[in-house]
Design an enzyme around this catalytic site. Structure first.
Site, PDB file in Angstrom:
ATOM      1  CE  LYS A 192     -25.814  13.161  -3.008  1.00  0.00           C
ATOM      2  NZ  LYS A 192     -26.385  13.643  -3.864  1.00  0.00           N
ATOM      3  CD  GLU A 197     -22.325   6.049   1.193  1.00  0.00           C
ATOM      4  OE1 GLU A 197     -23.344   6.109   1.440  1.00  0.00           O
ATOM      5  OE2 GLU A 197     -21.114   5.635   0.843  1.00  0.00           O
ATOM      6  CG  HIS A 255     -14.006  10.496  -4.132  1.00  0.00           C
ATOM      7  ND1 HIS A 255     -14.150   9.740  -4.185  1.00  0.00           N
ATOM      8  CD2 HIS A 255     -12.546  10.786  -3.293  1.00  0.00           C
ATOM      9  CE1 HIS A 255     -13.358   8.241  -3.020  1.00  0.00           C
ATOM     10  NE2 HIS A 255     -13.254   9.688  -2.460  1.00  0.00           N
ATOM     11  NE  ARG A 313     -25.283  16.892 -11.746  1.00  0.00           N
ATOM     12  CZ  ARG A 313     -24.050  16.455 -11.632  1.00  0.00           C
ATOM     13  NH1 ARG A 313     -24.190  15.890 -12.715  1.00  0.00           N
ATOM     14  NH2 ARG A 313     -23.047  15.757 -10.760  1.00  0.00           N
TER      15      ARG A 313
END
Lengths: 504, 168
Positions: free
Chosen positions: A115, A199, A234, A291
């Protein structure tokens, strides 16, 4: 390409097998010891047992999967989602074995899978990213330093992650420490990699993602957005397309950014670029899922595209069937994820046997299920038992249709998220379309009130009393059995009871 | 036959008399028809039909209404009186013995014996279906005993942690 091995289970394996059959391809299913009688096994043209129930011994066992492909003469492997779908080493191993991997090149999975590297690449490609670290942090102390620099609240995320696993929000220094431990441990068990990066936590964002599709003829297109802001920890629960927050102009800008993101890593096949969309209409790259997504059907319904079919064509070296120009969504589609979780007990996962399943049908309704009456829901795999998707001419029509479909759905034997979805479809904020990822935190408690409605209480009480009365009338009286004497015939007993009541 | 029907914390009296029931004394025309080889039953109340999924359990039924399963206790008059006399009414276990709400794997134990915990504090982290679930204490108290260790697999209903009142 004549035979495709589907390296997955449940609803997505069945979805892919169906697409294979529609394309005139044969499908090979794989299964673990726990999944011998699953619908995907029955639907396939051939099936191979992989090993014991735990995923690492079956669906994550690369060697066994390649053996199964060789043994059945499959030329291609579709990974579905989850399991090995985003493992570059698996895509590599498939190609090394001389087989076609139905998905992006291993290099693209690699670049997007890490990431922090993905964030660096996106910045270079001109795709907006959320401020934060572009490298994983070494430990809790480093996380703390990074957090102080970025400014609270911060999000701690697994560098190898996805699907909300290994992710924590921290509002203070204290929470950074705890969050780091939790996220790292969850990331280690879910992905075998505990690198964590940070983040800035964007306030009141929506989760809006763009579907992309790329073939070997130089076409990379986007198929609009999916709104996935109804989430719990999430994990997405409800998705829709289009998003109430995205107009034509924003769709084109986000779509173009997503196409740039895909092109920057040489992407092929279907993929999804996830963005956070803030209330001012600014969007930030979150990650790319290399995907097929769980929620792909909502895009299929509004764009009239079969994404799995496109994946099969692209893998076979054929051009995609979609036109190169931007397409317009037609109508509106909503998906509810039906999971084996009890929404009235904090969404605790439940296990058990599906005693009865009645999927909804009728106009505009699609049920992508992985279970049937008699199926066991075990703890070994994720809790998704099926996806209910409804299409309507407008958002309002698709909500009405979803309510109707949820009323038809019957799953007996395990608690499911069905009543949660039914309530959301009536909830004012959701119905207005003005919601964000904080939705469930705001409305969850009121929505999942454990109270029973007065008229429902009466009906349920009457039904239970009548059923009990009937069951007792049909049963041999206990006295007959416990005395040791001969039990009276149940038929005789029933006949007498009926005569006494004056019934037929 | 007359039944005492309890759903959650609500209780009503239902007397069944052929095609009529007396709901807390109020007569209502009602019939229930089982749909063969399914757990479905169609209830017709005052001419209005509604389908429920129903399964029989110990002490009553589980009835699905609007997608939600309700455990419904159905006791006849005699059983209810016996229960009342023997004091078998659901007594909530004194002291908080927190049990595993689902089968899973204990990842971490977040408390120690003797530790004071506030209501909602995390006790144990259980992993099930690849998700971490923090098991919290329903009330404040002091950790009396810990019955599990990290790495241990637990079945549903197994005791995890006992939280009790502070001593002295």
């Amino acid at each position: 390409m004549r035979r495709v091995l589907v390296a997955n289970r449940g609803e997505i394996a069945l979805r892919i097998i169906r697409a294979c059959h529609e394309e005139g391809l044969e499908a090979v299913a794989v299964y673990s010891e726990a999944d011998r009688v699953c619908p995907h096994v029955k639907a396939a043209d051939a099936a191979v047992e992989l090993g014991p129930a735990p995923a690492r011994d079956s669906y994550l066992n690369v060697e066994r999967l390649l053996e199964a492909a060789a043994q059945t003469g499959a030329e291609a492997v579709h990974p579905g989602y989850g399991f090995l779908a985003e493992q570059a080493h698996f895509a590599n191993a498939v190609e090394q074995a001389g087989l076609v991997f139905i998905g992006p090149p291993p290099s693209a999975i690699q670049m997007m899978g890490e990431k922090t590297e993905a964030r660096r690449r996106m910045r270079a490609a001109g795709v907006p990213i959320v401020p934060g670290t572009t490298e994983p942090v070494a430990d809790g102390e480093a996380a703390l330093r990074a957090a102080e620099e970025i400014g609270y609240p911060v999000l701690l995320k697994a560098a190898a992650g996805g699907g909300g696993k290994g992710m924590r929000v921290a509002h203070s220094a204290k929470e950074v420490h705890k969050g780091f431990t939790h996220a790292a441990s969850e990331a280690r068990s879910a992905f075998g990699d505990d690198s964590i990066y940070l983040e800035r936590f964007v306030q009141r964002p929506r989760h809006v993602e763009i579907q992309v599709l790329a073939d070997r003829f130089g076409h990379t297109i986007h198929l609009g957005e999916r709104e996935c802001s109804v989430q719990r920890r999430h994990q997405k629960l409800i998705e829709e397309s289009p998003s109430a927050a995205v107009d034509l102009d924003l769709r084109l800008r986000m779509g173009e950014a997503a196409v740039r993101a895909a092109q920057s890593v040489g992407y092929l096949s279907a993929g999804t670029v996830e963005f956070l969309l803030d209330p001012q209409g600014k969007f930030y790259f979150l990650e790319m899922n290399t995907r097929l997504q769980v929620e792909h059907p909502v895009t299929e319904l509004v764009y009239g595209v079969d994404l799995v079919r496109e994946q099969l064509r692209i893998a076979a070296g054929e051009p995609m069937t979609c036109p190169g120009r931007p397409m317009r969504p037609r109508g509106h589609a909503i998906e509810c994820r039906i999971t084996s979780e009890d929404p009235f007990a904090d969404f605790l996962p439940a296990t058990g046997r599906i005693e009865y399943l009645h999927p909804p049908s009728g106009p505009g309704v699609r049920w992508d299920g992985g279970v049937e009456t008699g199926s066991e829901v075990s703890l070994y795999y994720d809790s998704l038992v099926g996806k209910l998707i409804a299409w309507g001419e407008t958002r309002e029509r698709s909500i009405r249709r979803m309510r109707r479909a949820l009323d038809e759905l019957v799953i007996a034997g395990i608690p499911t998220s069905q009543p949660f979805h039914r309530r959301v479809m009536e909830e004012a904020e959701f119905v207005s379309g003005e919601y964000d990822v904080g939705y469930l935190d705001r409305v969850g408690d009121a929505l999942l009130s454990p109270e029973i409605d007065a008229s429902e209480l009466e009906q349920v009480a009457i039904a239970a009393a009548l059923a009990e009365d009937e069951a007792r009338a049909a049963a041999v009286p206990i006295a007959g059995g416990t005395d040791g004497g001969p039990a009276e015939s149940a038929w005789l007993q029933m006949a007498r009871l009926r005569a006494l009541r004056g019934g037929r | 036959m007359r039944y005492t029907v309890s759903i959650a914390d609500r209780t009503v009296q239902v007397e069944v008399k052929g095609n009529t029931v007396l709901l807390d004394g109020r007569p209502i025309r009602a019939t229930l028809v089982a749909i063969p080889r399914t757990p479905l039953r169609q209830l017709v109340v005052n001419g209005q039909a509604r389908t429920f999924a129903m399964t029989r359990g110990t002490d009553g039924w589980k009835v699905q209404c609007a997608g939600r399963w309700w455990p419904v206790a159905v006791l006849d008059e005699r059983t209810r009186q016996v229960r009342e006399l023997t004091g078998q009414r659901a007594k909530h276990a004194a002291g908080g013995l927190i049990k595993a709400p689902m089968p899973g794997l204990v990842l971490r134990v977040e408390v120690e014996v003797g530790q004071r915990v506030e209501q909602g504090a995390g006790l144990v982290v259980l992993e099930a279906m690849k998700m971490e679930n923090e098991i919290k204490t329903p009330g404040p108290g002091v950790v009396q005993a810990i019955h599990v260790a990290a790495g241990q697999a637990v079945e549903k209903g197994m005791p995890l942690v006992a939280v009790g009142e502070q001593e002295g």
